[in-house]
Design a protein around this motif. Structure first.
Motif, mmCIF file in Angstrom:
data_model
loop_
_atom_site.group_PDB
_atom_site.id
_atom_site.type_symbol
_atom_site.label_atom_id
_atom_site.label_comp_id
_atom_site.label_asym_id
_atom_site.label_seq_id
_atom_site.Cartn_x
_atom_site.Cartn_y
_atom_site.Cartn_z
ATOM 1 N N GLY A 240 -2.801 13.172 -7.390
ATOM 2 C CA GLY A 240 -2.113 14.066 -6.617
ATOM 3 C C GLY A 240 -0.708 13.485 -5.974
ATOM 4 N N LEU A 241 -0.823 12.336 -5.884
ATOM 5 C CA LEU A 241 0.096 11.449 -5.319
ATOM 6 C C LEU A 241 1.541 11.515 -5.912
ATOM 7 C CD1 LEU A 241 -1.430 8.067 -4.351
ATOM 8 C CD2 LEU A 241 -1.499 10.158 -3.028
ATOM 9 N N THR A 242 2.365 12.573 -5.361
ATOM 10 C CA THR A 242 3.511 12.838 -6.125
ATOM 11 C C THR A 242 4.902 13.003 -5.291
ATOM 12 O OG1 THR A 242 4.833 14.610 -7.617
ATOM 13 C CG2 THR A 242 3.205 15.327 -5.814
ATOM 14 N N PHE A 243 5.874 12.657 -5.810
ATOM 15 C CA PHE A 243 7.207 12.593 -4.825
ATOM 16 C C PHE A 243 8.000 13.961 -5.348
ATOM 17 C CE2 PHE A 243 5.547 8.479 -4.643
ATOM 18 C CZ PHE A 243 5.938 8.140 -3.267
ATOM 19 N N ALA A 244 7.369 14.907 -6.056
ATOM 20 C CA ALA A 244 8.041 16.069 -6.373
ATOM 21 C C ALA A 244 8.753 16.790 -4.968
ATOM 22 C CB ALA A 244 7.179 17.168 -7.124
ATOM 23 N N ARG B 140 1.914 8.751 -8.532
ATOM 24 C CA ARG B 140 0.627 8.425 -8.830
ATOM 25 C C ARG B 140 0.300 6.841 -8.331
ATOM 26 N NH1 ARG B 140 -1.500 7.295 -13.338
ATOM 27 N NH2 ARG B 140 -3.826 8.035 -12.883
ATOM 28 N N MET B 141 1.050 6.577 -7.558
ATOM 29 C CA MET B 141 1.118 5.298 -6.608
ATOM 30 C C MET B 141 1.431 5.566 -5.410
ATOM 31 S SD MET B 141 2.684 2.244 -9.245
ATOM 32 C CE MET B 141 2.118 2.521 -10.948
ATOM 33 N N GLY B 142 2.774 5.452 -5.001
ATOM 34 C CA GLY B 142 3.227 5.536 -3.608
ATOM 35 C C GLY B 142 4.289 4.786 -3.400
ATOM 36 N N LEU B 143 4.819 4.728 -2.141
ATOM 37 C CA LEU B 143 5.899 3.661 -1.903
ATOM 38 C C LEU B 143 5.657 2.298 -2.021
ATOM 39 C CD1 LEU B 143 7.289 5.880 0.947
ATOM 40 C CD2 LEU B 143 8.448 5.423 -1.005
#
Length: 238
Positions: free
Chosen positions: A107-111, A141-144
């Motif tokens: 659920g890690l998204t930058f949408a 799916r990762m992050g910054l």
């Protein structure tokens, strides 16, 4: 000093296998958590000619032994490297030790609907001194990716290894040693201090150093979070 070893299930990588290994001391406290690659795992890897930049291998944690705070490892093989171009654009492995489980990671998204939350800056105490978090380092799916711009690869030297902290929504979500394929094939061995933030989002065992090395007696490569220290977590916005 007596220690016990707990190994996760092996996963096929190249012509060999990779697995997660947790070492614990006589009191049962974890001292290191490592990705161990068999000697033949560096052969038969996907090439950079199939237009796929990332090949992920999900390595489970051991079923037994102490709980470290890490839920799984995402071993990412990058045959063409990744940005920034000219810095990390060589064949290498990104070794993500995740602090969130696979379901949450999906659920890690930058949408667009999640962009503001996803890019929320972590509190300063969650970031090691001198690290920067470029906005173009956002990966689904990762992050910054928080990195150290004083590393030798930013001073004109070839990339060999580095250490990254990952963030999403202001939280730490992974710790990541990176290592080039060339360094592994040279069978180099290095142990370096891990830059320390003042605080950690999640309670767990965090490394004071990391090691990348080769063990000839076992014909194994090892990428380790070592010198683990138990740290309390802090409350973070979810």
């Amino acid at each position: 000093m007596a220690q016990t070893i707990h190994a996760g299930a092996p996963v096929a990588i190249g012509n060999g296998t990779g697995r997660v290994v947790v070492a614990a001391d006589a009191a049962g406290q974890p001292t290191s958590v490592s990705v161990v690659l068999s000697g033949d795992s560096l052969e038969g890897l996907p090439t950079g000619h199939d237009h796929q930049r990332l090949h992920e291998y999900v390595l489970p944690m051991p079923d037994s032994g102490p709980q470290t705070g890490y839920t799984h490892v995402g071993l990412d093989w990058m045959p063409q490297g990744h940005m920034p171009d000219g810095i990390y654009s060589v064949a290498h492995f990104d070794v993500h030790f995740y602090l969130v489980d696979e379901a949450e990671r999906d659920g890690l998204t930058f949408a667009e609907a999640h962009r503001a939350h996803a890019h929320a800056a972590p509190a300063p105490e969650l970031v090691p001194a001198g690290f920067v978090i470029p906005p173009d380092g956002a990966v689904e799916r990762m992050g910054l990716h928080g990195l150290d711009p004083s590393g030798p690869e930013f001073r004109g030297e070839p990339f060999r290894h580095a250490f990254i902290y990952g963030y999403y929504g202001g939280r730490q979500v992974f710790l990541e040693p990176m290592v080039s394929l060339d360094f592994l094939r040279e069978r180099g061995d290095v142990t370096l201090p891990v830059p320390q933030p003042a605080a950690f989002t999640e309670a767990g065992y965090y490394p004071t150093r990391y090691r990348i090395g080769y063990e000839p007696a076992r014909d194994e490569y090892r990428i380790s979070l070592a010198g683990l220290r138990q740290q309390p977590g802090v409350t973070a916005a979810r």
